[in-house]
Write a protein that holds these residues in place. Sequence first.
Motif, PDB file in Angstrom:
ATOM      1  N   THR A 215       0.899  -1.347  -0.009  1.00 36.31           N
ATOM      2  CA  THR A 215      -0.103   0.041   0.287  1.00 36.31           C
ATOM      3  C   THR A 215       0.894   1.218  -0.093  1.00 36.31           C
ATOM      4  O   THR A 215       1.910   1.386   0.867  1.00 36.31           O
ATOM      5  N   ARG A 216       0.453   2.128  -0.962  1.00 38.90           N
ATOM      6  CA  ARG A 216       1.652   3.252  -0.984  1.00 38.90           C
ATOM      7  C   ARG A 216       0.566   4.505  -0.576  1.00 38.90           C
ATOM      8  O   ARG A 216      -0.683   4.647  -0.937  1.00 38.90           O
ATOM      9  N   VAL A 217       1.217   5.261   0.175  1.00 36.84           N
ATOM     10  CA  VAL A 217       0.359   6.583   0.711  1.00 36.84           C
ATOM     11  C   VAL A 217       1.324   7.954   0.561  1.00 36.84           C
ATOM     12  O   VAL A 217       2.247   8.012   1.022  1.00 36.84           O
ATOM     13  N   LEU A 218       0.706   8.530  -0.449  1.00 35.74           N
ATOM     14  CA  LEU A 218       1.115   9.925  -1.081  1.00 35.74           C
ATOM     15  C   LEU A 218       0.723  10.873   0.083  1.00 35.74           C
ATOM     16  O   LEU A 218      -0.652  11.102   0.087  1.00 35.74           O
ATOM     17  N   ILE A 219       1.290  11.999   0.651  1.00 33.03           N
ATOM     18  CA  ILE A 219       0.980  12.927   1.716  1.00 33.03           C
ATOM     19  C   ILE A 219       1.771  14.198   0.852  1.00 33.03           C
ATOM     20  O   ILE A 219       2.951  14.171   0.786  1.00 33.03           O
ATOM     21  N   THR A 220       0.803  15.182   0.607  1.00 36.11           N
ATOM     22  CA  THR A 220       1.249  16.384  -0.334  1.00 36.11           C
ATOM     23  C   THR A 220       1.634  17.417   0.904  1.00 36.11           C
ATOM     24  O   THR A 220       1.548  17.214   2.029  1.00 36.11           O
ATOM     25  N   GLU A 221       2.041  18.398  -0.035  1.00 33.74           N
ATOM     26  CA  GLU A 221       2.870  19.552   0.914  1.00 33.74           C
ATOM     27  C   GLU A 221       1.570  20.253   1.902  1.00 33.74           C
ATOM     28  O   GLU A 221       1.893  20.634   2.957  1.00 33.74           O
ATOM     29  N   ASN A 237      -8.798  14.747   2.304  1.00 29.21           N
ATOM     30  CA  ASN A 237      -8.264  16.088   2.619  1.00 29.21           C
ATOM     31  C   ASN A 237      -7.842  16.804   1.643  1.00 29.21           C
ATOM     32  O   ASN A 237      -6.723  17.514   1.719  1.00 29.21           O
ATOM     33  N   LEU A 238      -8.304  16.938   0.372  1.00 24.11           N
ATOM     34  CA  LEU A 238      -7.991  17.630  -0.777  1.00 24.11           C
ATOM     35  C   LEU A 238      -8.477  19.005  -0.910  1.00 24.11           C
ATOM     36  O   LEU A 238      -9.623  19.269  -1.135  1.00 24.11           O
ATOM     37  N   ASP A 243      -1.963  20.085  -4.651  1.00 24.31           N
ATOM     38  CA  ASP A 243      -2.303  18.902  -4.344  1.00 24.31           C
ATOM     39  C   ASP A 243      -2.980  18.188  -5.297  1.00 24.31           C
ATOM     40  O   ASP A 243      -2.867  16.904  -5.563  1.00 24.31           O
ATOM     41  N   TYR A 244      -4.286  18.767  -5.851  1.00 22.25           N
ATOM     42  CA  TYR A 244      -4.868  17.943  -6.756  1.00 22.25           C
ATOM     43  C   TYR A 244      -3.824  17.880  -8.217  1.00 22.25           C
ATOM     44  O   TYR A 244      -3.945  16.732  -8.754  1.00 22.25           O
ATOM     45  N   TYR A 245      -3.053  18.822  -8.556  1.00 22.17           N
ATOM     46  CA  TYR A 245      -2.334  18.430  -9.745  1.00 22.17           C
ATOM     47  C   TYR A 245      -1.533  17.388  -9.296  1.00 22.17           C
ATOM     48  O   TYR A 245      -1.022  16.429 -10.308  1.00 22.17           O
ATOM     49  N   ALA A 246      -0.789  17.588  -8.123  1.00 20.24           N
ATOM     50  CA  ALA A 246       0.162  16.274  -7.808  1.00 20.24           C
ATOM     51  C   ALA A 246      -0.380  14.871  -7.792  1.00 20.24           C
ATOM     52  O   ALA A 246       0.228  13.969  -8.220  1.00 20.24           O
ATOM     53  N   MET A 247      -1.548  14.915  -7.282  1.00 24.13           N
ATOM     54  CA  MET A 247      -2.266  13.609  -7.059  1.00 24.13           C
ATOM     55  C   MET A 247      -2.911  13.188  -8.503  1.00 24.13           C
ATOM     56  O   MET A 247      -2.628  12.164  -9.050  1.00 24.13           O
ATOM     57  N   LYS A 248      -3.251  14.123  -9.321  1.00 23.06           N
ATOM     58  CA  LYS A 248      -3.860  14.010 -10.970  1.00 23.06           C
ATOM     59  C   LYS A 248      -2.552  13.129 -11.703  1.00 23.06           C
ATOM     60  O   LYS A 248      -2.757  12.551 -12.462  1.00 23.06           O
ATOM     61  N   GLN A 249      -1.010  13.824 -11.218  1.00 25.70           N
ATOM     62  CA  GLN A 249      -0.225  13.393 -12.087  1.00 25.70           C
ATOM     63  C   GLN A 249       0.109  11.838 -11.755  1.00 25.70           C
ATOM     64  O   GLN A 249       0.384  10.810 -12.532  1.00 25.70           O
ATOM     65  N   ARG A 332      10.877  11.048  -0.200  1.00 19.29           N
ATOM     66  CA  ARG A 332      10.452  12.373  -0.816  1.00 19.29           C
ATOM     67  C   ARG A 332      10.216  12.263  -2.265  1.00 19.29           C
ATOM     68  O   ARG A 332      11.050  11.706  -2.919  1.00 19.29           O
ATOM     69  N   VAL A 333       9.227  12.846  -2.704  1.00 16.29           N
ATOM     70  CA  VAL A 333       8.863  12.705  -3.898  1.00 16.29           C
ATOM     71  C   VAL A 333       8.565  14.308  -4.599  1.00 16.29           C
ATOM     72  O   VAL A 333       8.321  15.041  -4.033  1.00 16.29           O
ATOM     73  N   GLU A 334       9.013  14.553  -6.046  1.00 20.75           N
ATOM     74  CA  GLU A 334       8.987  15.614  -6.687  1.00 20.75           C
ATOM     75  C   GLU A 334       7.499  15.809  -7.342  1.00 20.75           C
ATOM     76  O   GLU A 334       7.365  14.941  -8.248  1.00 20.75           O
ATOM     77  N   ASN A 335       6.835  16.790  -6.959  1.00 15.54           N
ATOM     78  CA  ASN A 335       5.527  17.252  -7.805  1.00 15.54           C
ATOM     79  C   ASN A 335       4.563  15.990  -7.703  1.00 15.54           C
ATOM     80  O   ASN A 335       4.072  15.645  -8.691  1.00 15.54           O
ATOM     81  N   GLY A 336       4.498  15.084  -6.566  1.00 11.88           N
ATOM     82  CA  GLY A 336       3.814  13.873  -6.496  1.00 11.88           C
ATOM     83  C   GLY A 336       4.376  12.740  -7.103  1.00 11.88           C
ATOM     84  O   GLY A 336       3.625  11.645  -7.227  1.00 11.88           O
TER      85      GLY A 336
END
Length: 336
Positions: A215-221, A237-238, A243-249, A332-336
């Motif tokens: 399971t992967r969990v992305l937590i944005t800025e 929590n969007l 964050d929307y563009y990071a998740m969309k990518q 750490r990830v870049e732009n999602g």
Amino acid sequence: ADTLNSLGLAVFLLCLNPFAVLDAGAVLSVLSVLAILASNPYHAKIKAAIMKHKKHSNPVSKAAFRLLAYVAGSLVMTGAILLFTLPAMAVFFDYVTFAALLANIILIPLGSLATVLAFVTYLCIKLHLISVWMISACRLVFGILLSVVRRIGALDALTVSTNTLMLLAAAGGMILFAFCFIKNNQQLLKTAAVLSVIALIATMGYSAYERHTSTRVLITEHGAVLVMNQDRADVYNLTAFEDYYAMKQMVLSDRLHIRTLYDTSKGASKRMIQTFSAEEIIPMSSIDGIFFGETEIHIVDGYAVDAYGSIDLSKGAVLYTVQRDGTYQVRRVENG
């Protein structure tokens, strides 16, 4: 020698800032240039060996030899850069990717064509000579370029997490090659190369399986959360468009289907609803933590807090990879 001296001077100037050695971009740039310098003689020999056969060939064969020389040269150069940068990628990102071996063969000519088209189109706009076909050509080339990048990025088998198995396989390969060079035995060297390729394929396959079952969990800025399991994802929590563009990518590159969207009635959340049809939409205010058995990840005052410490989200999004046994890796990830 002059090139190496220039590189050494550049490294010296970079290291006047003591924190430069901790900068991933600086370290990877230096290693890449060093790899190009080291592989350039072999790159030239391989291309010359292939191109000498085209002298007595017909035009079709000559074109085929040129293509073969280009592919071989790209593989040698990219392979050298990959080999030199593997340790740095493992240290800075906790994973290594072999996508460059495939991507550079396709993306370098496409990128060059896109750059030339963009420059010509810009000049034509300034000279009021722009035409529909030129704009269409630019859109087509850039569309193909982005599509290729997205599809190659979605190939999980080309990305290997630097877990214990990966490190043991890499260490075993290095010891095996070192033994062959000490013995100076060409037959042993060929055997070692075959065994290394087999081990690499097996490790990549296992890593792809591990990623698929984890399971992967992305937590944005801004504290938005994207929970991904196989080809499905949940959104929490969007509130911010960044964050929307990071998740969309990530949703597009991994070809995910949104299972549940916990709607906060914010603009970004509404945009996600419009873009991806979720199976279920649940109203909510906010989220303060994610729980996977004994694994707990909390979001507190702009920090992702787990059992081992806290990560400042203002410096960029983070990605947790949680295994079935509750162990996890974070990077750490870049732009999602």
